[in-house]
Every structure is written in structure tokens, then in C-alpha cells.
Write an enzyme that holds these catalytic residues in place. Structure first.
Site, PDB file in Angstrom:
ATOM      1  N   CYS A   1     -57.758  24.694 119.796  1.00  0.00           N
ATOM      2  CA  CYS A   1     -57.728  25.476 120.901  1.00  0.00           C
ATOM      3  C   CYS A   1     -56.966  26.866 120.832  1.00  0.00           C
ATOM      4  CB  CYS A   1     -57.016  24.651 122.054  1.00  0.00           C
ATOM      5  SG  CYS A   1     -56.674  25.827 123.412  1.00  0.00           S
TER       6      CYS A   1
ATOM      7  N   CYS B   1     -53.352  27.474 122.489  1.00  0.00           N
ATOM      8  CA  CYS B   1     -52.258  26.690 122.193  1.00  0.00           C
ATOM      9  C   CYS B   1     -51.368  27.408 121.113  1.00  0.00           C
ATOM     10  CB  CYS B   1     -52.830  25.239 121.697  1.00  0.00           C
ATOM     11  SG  CYS B   1     -53.371  24.100 122.938  1.00  0.00           S
TER      12      CYS B   1
ATOM     13  N   HIS C   1     -51.400  22.197 126.756  1.00  0.00           N
ATOM     14  CA  HIS C   1     -52.771  22.153 126.861  1.00  0.00           C
ATOM     15  C   HIS C   1     -53.446  21.196 128.069  1.00  0.00           C
ATOM     16  CE1 HIS C   1     -56.983  22.689 125.156  1.00  0.00           C
ATOM     17  NE2 HIS C   1     -57.152  21.125 125.677  1.00  0.00           N
TER      18      HIS C   1
ATOM     19  N   ASN D   1     -61.455  30.011 136.457  1.00  0.00           N
ATOM     20  CA  ASN D   1     -62.508  28.960 136.476  1.00  0.00           C
ATOM     21  C   ASN D   1     -62.281  27.790 135.908  1.00  0.00           C
ATOM     22  OD1 ASN D   1     -64.580  31.031 137.226  1.00  0.00           O
ATOM     23  ND2 ASN D   1     -65.092  31.602 135.085  1.00  0.00           N
TER      24      ASN D   1
ATOM     25  N   SER E   1     -65.170  26.643 129.167  1.00  0.00           N
ATOM     26  CA  SER E   1     -65.401  25.672 127.947  1.00  0.00           C
ATOM     27  C   SER E   1     -63.935  25.066 127.521  1.00  0.00           C
ATOM     28  CB  SER E   1     -65.958  26.254 127.021  1.00  0.00           C
ATOM     29  OG  SER E   1     -65.451  27.624 126.578  1.00  0.00           O
TER      30      SER E   1
ATOM     31  N   HIS F   1     -57.421  24.430 128.531  1.00  0.00           N
ATOM     32  CA  HIS F   1     -56.150  24.940 128.572  1.00  0.00           C
ATOM     33  C   HIS F   1     -55.921  25.823 129.973  1.00  0.00           C
ATOM     34  CE1 HIS F   1     -52.502  25.758 126.092  1.00  0.00           C
ATOM     35  NE2 HIS F   1     -52.370  26.798 127.018  1.00  0.00           N
TER      36      HIS F   1
ATOM     37  N   HIS G   1     -55.334  28.290 132.297  1.00  0.00           N
ATOM     38  CA  HIS G   1     -55.383  30.108 132.142  1.00  0.00           C
ATOM     39  C   HIS G   1     -56.263  30.380 133.109  1.00  0.00           C
ATOM     40  CE1 HIS G   1     -59.094  29.068 130.125  1.00  0.00           C
ATOM     41  NE2 HIS G   1     -59.525  30.380 130.103  1.00  0.00           N
TER      42      HIS G   1
ATOM     43  N   GLN H   1     -58.203  34.564 133.969  1.00  0.00           N
ATOM     44  CA  GLN H   1     -58.817  35.829 133.305  1.00  0.00           C
ATOM     45  C   GLN H   1     -58.439  37.155 134.345  1.00  0.00           C
ATOM     46  OE1 GLN H   1     -62.408  35.704 131.102  1.00  0.00           O
ATOM     47  NE2 GLN H   1     -62.718  33.660 131.931  1.00  0.00           N
TER      48      GLN H   1
END
Length: 305
Positions: free
Chosen positions: A11, A14, A77, A117, A125, A128, A130, A132
Site C-alpha cells: 500500500c 502505509c 490501513h 471515494n 482501488s 487505506h 484517504h 483527494q
């Protein structure tokens, strides 16, 4: 229900792992922000693409210049936003505020969008936790239309549109999901999706940065309770698209967080069909009142995966 480990070797988000750019994600605690390694806009974007002139002709292009950043909520994660304590969600808010202020002050930036998303169903995809951040050299169409509509309502009525919406929702009461002294969440009367939710401060603010610390804390509480209800509905990590609607300044514009839940029923995606894509009219699979009632009936303590 898939169980996720605390850390995943492959990842990029991570701590300690190598990203596609060759950069190593540092050891971090709390929020971590970095420039997207695969941005869709960039300060180095070409002036003209595909040979089309930006000035004339049927097809036109213009340079999509800007900044794309990734903001990790946590080094863990397996912790989604709703699984963070309210104090850590407030830290996410502080990071959002700092990023929005910095990017909005750039001369070349006309609009900043912060979004998440969540879940594979939204095209994400990487699970983890997060979001944007896109800062671009044009005004996003939705924000422009909202600002125009809210200014027009203010001119016509001398009242703020979002204040009228909040008042109408509170007077009806059936669609309210969570509320405290300074924040509220609800499925709006005009929801296009079964689980489309608005989370907002009660006072008018153009962006997250103008909220007081107390307002940010109570907004974090309402957001967490709302996300908990969504997860508890079918005891899953409810997939959604979260959008922060805000402007640097402007008369009557009301900052809010919009959640587009992409499920219409348990394990059933809400797909856009002929009417939505062909005519621009949405068919909601459930009345907002029925959807809100389902969410109101579930516990406010998140289920244990």
C-alpha cells in the site's frame, strides 16, 4: 465482510512503503498530505493538447493546470473515517482547512474540491483511509451553479437559500439524521439517491475555514454519527462519495458536506439509467422519508466488524 490488516506492504499510503513515483511514504502519525503521484491536473500541463486550438473551431482545449494532493486520515490501513474518534476527525478537518486556505490563495487556482471515494463500488482501488484534493484553474461547474442559485435566492427573497432549506427540514423533522447545537445532517426533500445526505453547520459559512473550533467539533460529531448510521444499516463499510462544497467567499453561500451513498439496497448498487443519463432526471428508488426512517432506526454505536 473482508477484514483488513493494520498495515499492508504494497500500500502506497502505509508508512514506510514506496509509492509509484519512487518516493517513500514517511512514518507519520495522524494526517499525512502529499502531492498525487499520478495527477490529472498539474502546473506543468501542456498548453494545447491533440492539436486543437483553445481559441477557435468546433473542438477546443485549454490547459488543465492545477494541483492534486492526497490526504491520508490515518496511518492505519484498516481505519476508515467513521472509525476514528471525534478528536481525530477534527484533526482531519484542520488539515482540510489548511489545504483549502493554502490552495485557494494561489493566483492560478479558481476552485478547490476535497472529496473521498469510499469503497470499490466508487472506483477506489485502495481502502487505506484517504481523500483527494483538486485545485484547478477553472471554476467547477457544480460550485458555480450553486453559487449562482444561492445568490439569486438571496436577491429575490433577502434570505439565504440554505437557511431556508435547514428551516424546512427541521420543521418537517422526518428526514433529520443527526443534530446538535450547531450542526445537522439530513436526507434532503429533493434527494436524487436513496442515501444522499447533507451534513452542514447551522450557521452560514462559505467554507470550512470560517467555522469556529466549537463548530468544527460539533460538525465532526454529526458527521461521525451520520456515517455510523450508514455503516450500521447493513453492517458494512457503506460505499459513498463524499464532497465538500465550499467557496473562498461569497454572499449567501453555505458550506456543506454531501454524501452520495451508492447503494440502493443491501448489496445492490444504485446505477444511473436511461432517465438519469439521457434526460437528466433522477428516479429515486426510495422516498427520502423512508430512507431516513431506516437510518434513524439503527444504533449510533458502530457495529463490530
Amino acid at each position: 465482510l473482508r477484514q483488513l490488516p493494520r498495515s499492508v506492504p504494497g500500500c502506497a499510503l502505509c508508512p514506510g512503503n514506496v509509492r509509484i513515483s519512487g518516493s517513500v511514504t514517511p512514518a507519520y502519525d495522524g494526517v499525512f498530505v502529499f502531492t498525487n503521484d499520478c495527477p490529472c491536473v498539474s502546473p506543468e500541463a501542456p498548453e494545447v493538447a491533440l492539436g486543437y486550438s483553445p481559441e477557435a473551431g468546433l473542438y477546443r482545449t485549454a490547459a488543465a493546470k492545477g494541483v492534486c494532493r492526497v490526504l491520508c486520515y490515518s496511518p492505519h490501513h484498516n481505519k476508515s473515517l467513521v472509525e476514528l474518534p471525534v478528536s481525530e476527525i477534527v484533526q482531519v478537518f484542520h488539515a482540510w482547512r489548511a489545504e483549502y486556505r493554502e490552495l485557494s490563495e494561489m493566483d492560478s487556482v479558481k476552485s478547490v474540491l476535497i472529496f473521498e471515494n469510499r469503497g470499490e463500488a466508487t472506483g477506489n482501488s485502495n481502502p487505506h483511509p484517504h481523500c483527494q484534493i483538486y485545485a484547478v484553474n477553472f471554476v467547477f461547474r457544480t460550485i458555480a451553479e450553486e453559487a449562482e442559485a444561492q445568490q439569486a435566492h438571496l436577491r429575490a427573497t433577502q434570505r439565504e437559500l440554505f437557511q431556508d432549506i435547514i428551516a424546512a427540514e427541521k420543521e418537517d423533522g422526518r428526514r433529520i439524521l443527526a443534530e446538535n447545537a450547531s450542526a445537522v445532517s439530513f436526507i434532503p426533500y429533493f434527494a436524487r439517491l436513496p442515501y444522499e445526505v447533507y451534513v452542514c453547520p447551522k450557521a452560514t459559512h462559505p467554507n470550512l475555514g470560517t467555522l469556529s473550533d466549537a463548530e468544527q467539533l460539533e460538525l465532526a460529531e454529526v458527521l461521525r454519527q451520520t456515517l455510523t448510521r450508514l455503516d450500521n444499516l447493513w453492517q458494512c463499510s457503506f460505499p459513498y462519495i463524499m464532497l465538500l462544497h465550499q467557496v473562498p467567499e461569497g454572499p449567501g453561500y453555505h458550506f456543506y458536506i454531501q454524501l452520495h451513498g451508492v447503494l440502493r439496497a443491501e448489496e445492490q448498487l444504485k446505477a444511473l439509467g436511461g432517465l438519469e443519463l439521457g434526460a437528466g432526471n433522477y428516479v429515486n428508488d426510495s422516498s427520502p422519508e423512508a430512507s431516513a426512517a431506516r437510518l434513524q432506526a439503527v444504533p449510533v454505536d458502530r457495529y463490530l466488524a
